[in-house]
Design an enzyme around this catalytic site. Structure first.
Site, PDB file in Angstrom:
ATOM      1  N   ASP A   7      37.029 -25.224 -20.925  1.00 20.58           N
ATOM      2  CA  ASP A   7      38.507 -24.832 -22.213  1.00 20.58           C
ATOM      3  C   ASP A   7      37.384 -24.901 -23.552  1.00 20.58           C
ATOM      4  O   ASP A   7      36.040 -25.561 -23.637  1.00 20.58           O
ATOM      5  CB  ASP A   7      39.513 -25.498 -21.633  1.00 20.58           C
ATOM      6  CG  ASP A   7      39.840 -26.914 -22.922  1.00 20.58           C
ATOM      7  OD1 ASP A   7      38.291 -27.450 -23.104  1.00 20.58           O
ATOM      8  OD2 ASP A   7      40.504 -27.374 -22.718  1.00 20.58           O
ATOM      9  N   CYS A  64      36.563 -30.361 -19.980  1.00 24.95           N
ATOM     10  CA  CYS A  64      37.477 -30.277 -21.421  1.00 24.95           C
ATOM     11  C   CYS A  64      37.942 -31.073 -22.724  1.00 24.95           C
ATOM     12  O   CYS A  64      36.192 -32.021 -22.275  1.00 24.95           O
ATOM     13  CB  CYS A  64      38.941 -29.914 -20.369  1.00 24.95           C
ATOM     14  SG  CYS A  64      39.875 -31.787 -20.297  1.00 24.95           S
ATOM     15  N   GLY A  65      38.190 -31.712 -23.342  1.00 28.27           N
ATOM     16  CA  GLY A  65      38.749 -32.421 -23.529  1.00 28.27           C
ATOM     17  C   GLY A  65      37.856 -33.689 -23.385  1.00 28.27           C
ATOM     18  O   GLY A  65      36.702 -34.936 -23.954  1.00 28.27           O
ATOM     19  N   THR A  66      39.091 -34.312 -22.678  1.00 28.88           N
ATOM     20  CA  THR A  66      38.915 -35.028 -22.081  1.00 28.88           C
ATOM     21  C   THR A  66      37.855 -35.756 -20.778  1.00 28.88           C
ATOM     22  O   THR A  66      37.648 -36.716 -19.846  1.00 28.88           O
ATOM     23  CB  THR A  66      40.195 -36.542 -22.240  1.00 28.88           C
ATOM     24  OG1 THR A  66      41.249 -34.705 -21.464  1.00 28.88           O
ATOM     25  CG2 THR A  66      40.584 -36.352 -23.485  1.00 28.88           C
ATOM     26  N   GLY A  69      42.424 -33.487 -18.010  1.00 31.82           N
ATOM     27  CA  GLY A  69      43.107 -32.326 -18.058  1.00 31.82           C
ATOM     28  C   GLY A  69      42.751 -31.563 -16.313  1.00 31.82           C
ATOM     29  O   GLY A  69      43.447 -31.108 -15.356  1.00 31.82           O
ATOM     30  N   HIS A 133      32.269 -45.025   3.961  1.00 31.10           N
ATOM     31  CA  HIS A 133      31.999 -43.438   3.141  1.00 31.10           C
ATOM     32  C   HIS A 133      32.987 -42.769   3.619  1.00 31.10           C
ATOM     33  O   HIS A 133      33.711 -41.380   3.795  1.00 31.10           O
ATOM     34  CB  HIS A 133      31.563 -43.500   1.872  1.00 31.10           C
ATOM     35  CG  HIS A 133      30.490 -44.969   1.766  1.00 31.10           C
ATOM     36  ND1 HIS A 133      31.266 -45.790   1.196  1.00 31.10           N
ATOM     37  CD2 HIS A 133      29.381 -45.635   1.744  1.00 31.10           C
ATOM     38  CE1 HIS A 133      31.106 -46.379   0.305  1.00 31.10           C
ATOM     39  NE2 HIS A 133      29.724 -46.521   0.850  1.00 31.10           N
TER      40      HIS A 133
HETATM   41  C1  RB5 Z   1      42.500 -29.398 -25.229  1.00 33.07           C
HETATM   42  O1  RB5 Z   1      43.150 -29.676 -27.101  1.00 33.07           O
HETATM   43  C2  RB5 Z   1      42.783 -30.713 -24.621  1.00 33.07           C
HETATM   44  O2  RB5 Z   1      43.954 -30.826 -24.662  1.00 33.07           O
HETATM   45  C3  RB5 Z   1      42.038 -30.197 -23.572  1.00 33.07           C
HETATM   46  O3  RB5 Z   1      41.001 -29.950 -23.528  1.00 33.07           O
HETATM   47  C4  RB5 Z   1      41.954 -31.444 -22.675  1.00 33.07           C
HETATM   48  O4  RB5 Z   1      41.227 -32.648 -23.249  1.00 33.07           O
HETATM   49  C5  RB5 Z   1      43.371 -31.810 -21.524  1.00 33.07           C
HETATM   50  O5  RB5 Z   1      42.711 -33.047 -20.517  1.00 33.07           O
END
Ligand code: RB5
Length: 149
Positions: A7, A64-66, A69, A133
């Site tokens: 994203d 993504c940011g983390t 998601g 495994h």
């Molecule tokens: C976007 O702001 C952020 O929520 C997304 O990149 C991610 O970290 C979601 O899990």
């Protein structure tokens, strides 16, 4: 071929990952996003996951940011084992023990230098399919059979 997607929150790291893949001569297919405009991470997690389960790509990388998601979204596609990795050891274990087929990274969690080490560990590790495994991953597949109708 590696499927890659992010994203807006993972765009910068995606560019760095693509540069790394290019430098190694590894083929990839970029499923977006292609701008820094705010978008919804499930769309890109799904696109990468579908490319992997269809066989179009052998594995995937989602950012993504983390990393959370987009990995949660990818894991909703039957056959996907997406693993968020924050260090090289996790990436190695995700491949060797869990046969993870998608690596998830968080741009706001790891810097580019660490992300490149995670990627390196991921690319250089294979599933240890013999023994415990293999049978444990088979149990994950049994759970899928029960709940993915
Ligand atoms: C976007 O702001 C952020 O929520 C997304 O990149 C991610 O970290 C979601 O899990």
């Amino acid at each position: 071929m590696i499927a890659i997607g992010s994203d807006h929150g993972g765009m910068s790291l995606k560019v760095a990952v693509i540069e790394c893949l290019k430098s190694k001569g590894i083929k990839y297919k970029d499923f977006g996003a292609f701008t820094t405009e705010s978008v919804d991470y499930p769309d890109y997690g799904q696109a990468v996951a579908e490319a992997v389960v269809s066989g179009e790509c052998q594995s995937g990388i989602v950012i993504c940011g983390t990393g959370l998601g987009i990995s949660i979204a990818a894991n909703k596609v039957k056959g996907i084992r997406a693993a968020v990795c924050t260090d090289p050891f996790m990436a190695k274990m995700a491949r060797q023990h869990n046969n993870a087929n998608i690596l998830a990274l968080g741009e706001r969690v790891v810097g580019v230098g660490l992300a490149m080490e995670i990627l390196e560990a991921w690319l250089n590790s294979d599933f240890e399919s013999e023994g415990r495994h293999g049978s444990r991953v088979d149990k994950i597949k049994e759970i899928e059979k029960k709940y993915f109708k």
